[in-house]
Design a protein around this motif. Sequence first.
Motif, PDB file in Angstrom:
ATOM      1  N   GLU A   1      36.227   4.151  -1.362  1.00 46.78           N
ATOM      2  CA  GLU A   1      35.056   4.073  -0.472  1.00 46.78           C
ATOM      3  C   GLU A   1      33.902   4.882  -1.056  1.00 46.78           C
ATOM      4  N   ARG A   2      34.208   6.027  -1.645  1.00 44.94           N
ATOM      5  CA  ARG A   2      33.162   6.838  -2.273  1.00 44.94           C
ATOM      6  C   ARG A   2      32.480   6.044  -3.394  1.00 44.94           C
ATOM      7  N   ALA A   3      33.261   5.316  -4.189  1.00 45.48           N
ATOM      8  CA  ALA A   3      32.702   4.508  -5.278  1.00 45.48           C
ATOM      9  C   ALA A   3      31.816   3.395  -4.725  1.00 45.48           C
ATOM     10  N   ARG A   4      32.249   2.752  -3.637  1.00 44.03           N
ATOM     11  CA  ARG A   4      31.433   1.695  -3.017  1.00 44.03           C
ATOM     12  C   ARG A   4      30.111   2.259  -2.509  1.00 44.03           C
ATOM     13  N   ARG A   5      30.180   3.396  -1.875  1.00 46.15           N
ATOM     14  CA  ARG A   5      28.961   4.022  -1.346  1.00 46.15           C
ATOM     15  C   ARG A   5      28.024   4.465  -2.468  1.00 46.15           C
ATOM     16  N   GLN A   6      28.589   4.969  -3.546  1.00 46.70           N
ATOM     17  CA  GLN A   6      27.763   5.367  -4.694  1.00 46.70           C
ATOM     18  C   GLN A   6      27.090   4.147  -5.315  1.00 46.70           C
ATOM     19  N   ASP A   7      27.820   3.064  -5.407  1.00 48.04           N
ATOM     20  CA  ASP A   7      27.261   1.817  -5.937  1.00 48.04           C
ATOM     21  C   ASP A   7      26.104   1.329  -5.065  1.00 48.04           C
ATOM     22  N   ARG A   8      26.305   1.360  -3.754  1.00 46.76           N
ATOM     23  CA  ARG A   8      25.255   0.939  -2.822  1.00 46.76           C
ATOM     24  C   ARG A   8      24.017   1.808  -2.975  1.00 46.76           C
ATOM     25  N   LEU A   9      24.225   3.127  -3.080  1.00 44.68           N
ATOM     26  CA  LEU A   9      23.110   4.058  -3.265  1.00 44.68           C
ATOM     27  C   LEU A   9      22.344   3.741  -4.546  1.00 44.68           C
ATOM     28  N   GLN A  10      23.057   3.543  -5.644  1.00 45.09           N
ATOM     29  CA  GLN A  10      22.383   3.277  -6.913  1.00 45.09           C
ATOM     30  C   GLN A  10      21.616   1.970  -6.880  1.00 45.09           C
ATOM     31  N   ARG A  11      22.166   0.953  -6.241  1.00 49.96           N
ATOM     32  CA  ARG A  11      21.446  -0.321  -6.135  1.00 49.96           C
ATOM     33  C   ARG A  11      20.199  -0.173  -5.274  1.00 49.96           C
ATOM     34  N   ALA A  12      20.316   0.576  -4.195  1.00 50.99           N
ATOM     35  CA  ALA A  12      19.149   0.797  -3.329  1.00 50.99           C
ATOM     36  C   ALA A  12      18.074   1.594  -4.070  1.00 50.99           C
ATOM     37  N   GLU A  13      18.483   2.608  -4.823  1.00 55.49           N
ATOM     38  CA  GLU A  13      17.511   3.405  -5.577  1.00 55.49           C
ATOM     39  C   GLU A  13      16.805   2.569  -6.638  1.00 55.49           C
ATOM     40  N   ALA A  14      17.524   1.634  -7.241  1.00 55.33           N
ATOM     41  CA  ALA A  14      16.922   0.775  -8.265  1.00 55.33           C
ATOM     42  C   ALA A  14      16.027  -0.294  -7.655  1.00 55.33           C
ATOM     43  N   THR A  15      16.232  -0.599  -6.395  1.00 59.78           N
ATOM     44  CA  THR A  15      15.517  -1.696  -5.748  1.00 59.78           C
ATOM     45  C   THR A  15      14.296  -1.248  -4.966  1.00 59.78           C
ATOM     46  N   PHE A  16      14.439  -0.165  -4.220  1.00 60.33           N
ATOM     47  CA  PHE A  16      13.390   0.251  -3.284  1.00 60.33           C
ATOM     48  C   PHE A  16      12.644   1.485  -3.745  1.00 60.33           C
TER      49      PHE A  16
ATOM     50  N   GLY B   1       0.793  -1.206   0.000  1.00 59.68           N
ATOM     51  CA  GLY B   1       0.000   0.000   0.000  1.00 59.68           C
ATOM     52  C   GLY B   1       0.832   1.265   0.000  1.00 59.68           C
ATOM     53  N   PHE B   2       2.108   1.177   0.398  1.00 61.30           N
ATOM     54  CA  PHE B   2       2.900   2.391   0.487  1.00 61.30           C
ATOM     55  C   PHE B   2       4.081   2.377  -0.459  1.00 61.30           C
ATOM     56  N   GLY B   3       4.013   1.628  -1.524  1.00 60.48           N
ATOM     57  CA  GLY B   3       5.078   1.667  -2.513  1.00 60.48           C
ATOM     58  C   GLY B   3       5.638   0.300  -2.816  1.00 60.48           C
ATOM     59  N   ARG B   4       6.631   0.293  -3.639  1.00 59.40           N
ATOM     60  CA  ARG B   4       7.262  -0.940  -4.075  1.00 59.40           C
ATOM     61  C   ARG B   4       8.011  -1.560  -2.904  1.00 59.40           C
ATOM     62  N   ILE B   5       7.814  -2.830  -2.699  1.00 55.78           N
ATOM     63  CA  ILE B   5       8.482  -3.559  -1.620  1.00 55.78           C
ATOM     64  C   ILE B   5       9.199  -4.731  -2.235  1.00 55.78           C
ATOM     65  N   TRP B   6      10.390  -4.981  -1.796  1.00 57.86           N
ATOM     66  CA  TRP B   6      11.199  -6.052  -2.332  1.00 57.86           C
ATOM     67  C   TRP B   6      10.935  -7.299  -1.515  1.00 57.86           C
ATOM     68  N   THR B   7      10.775  -8.410  -2.173  1.00 59.90           N
ATOM     69  CA  THR B   7      10.496  -9.657  -1.473  1.00 59.90           C
ATOM     70  C   THR B   7      11.589 -10.676  -1.759  1.00 59.90           C
ATOM     71  N   LEU B   8      11.840 -11.526  -0.785  1.00 61.77           N
ATOM     72  CA  LEU B   8      12.871 -12.538  -0.931  1.00 61.77           C
ATOM     73  C   LEU B   8      12.295 -13.869  -1.393  1.00 61.77           C
ATOM     74  N   SER B   9      11.007 -13.915  -1.643  1.00 63.94           N
ATOM     75  CA  SER B   9      10.406 -15.178  -2.055  1.00 63.94           C
ATOM     76  C   SER B   9      10.755 -15.479  -3.506  1.00 63.94           C
ATOM     77  N   SER B  10      10.766 -16.736  -3.847  1.00 60.50           N
ATOM     78  CA  SER B  10      11.085 -17.150  -5.203  1.00 60.50           C
ATOM     79  C   SER B  10      10.016 -18.121  -5.675  1.00 60.50           C
ATOM     80  N   THR B  11       9.716 -18.079  -6.954  1.00 63.69           N
ATOM     81  CA  THR B  11       8.738 -19.005  -7.495  1.00 63.69           C
ATOM     82  C   THR B  11       9.390 -20.295  -7.962  1.00 63.69           C
ATOM     83  N   LYS B  12      10.719 -20.353  -7.951  1.00 62.89           N
ATOM     84  CA  LYS B  12      11.418 -21.520  -8.470  1.00 62.89           C
ATOM     85  C   LYS B  12      11.574 -22.645  -7.434  1.00 62.89           C
TER      86      LYS B  12
END
Length: 187
Positions: free
Chosen positions: A104-119, A36-47
């Motif tokens: 470290e800046r590159a690692r943090r930027q990567d983490r941010l981009q993955r989080a933005e694409a996921t959540f 109800g409050f946006g896209r939520i990531w789930t760990l379930s798999s159909t396989k």
Amino acid sequence: MAFPLASWSRFVSGCSWRLRQLLPHSQAPPTWQFGGFGRIWTLSSTKIPSRVADERHTRGLVDTSVVIDLELIDPSELPIELAVSAITMAELAAGPHATADPAERARRQDRLQRAEATFDPVPVDAAVARAYGRVYAAVAAAGRKARGRRAFDLLIAATAMAAGLPLYTRNPDDFADLSDMLQIVTV
């Protein structure tokens, strides 16, 4: 440490259409669930069918410490569906600017981009503002500091409280005074 696609895929690969295109069909990633409050990531798999009753929470809000250490956490310690607060996304966005080390800046930027694409983060709205007042009062009544850097943690707790979700954290001491108001899950 950067998030290699193999270990990150255990949690989030394919959750965005860009990553889904990179994976062979046989490596079908977890599926999206929409709340109800946006896209939520789930760990379930159909396989792989579940053979054991899942005793985890169906949904939960993860704080910044969990997002940062996500690849290190056993998925069975997390709720089936994860959500993050807009405050967590703000903390992640500030991360690359808070270090002078280029690697470290590159690692943090990567983490941010993955989080933005996921959540799709849970927004800070009027309900969160009201919950923050209750959280602030509880922390102040316990004689602890409720301002400054701690305010971010309290806003994340207020977001979980307003959404009716348990809060998953690697830093339970940050939320010690809130256990009567909110379910805190340490991972």
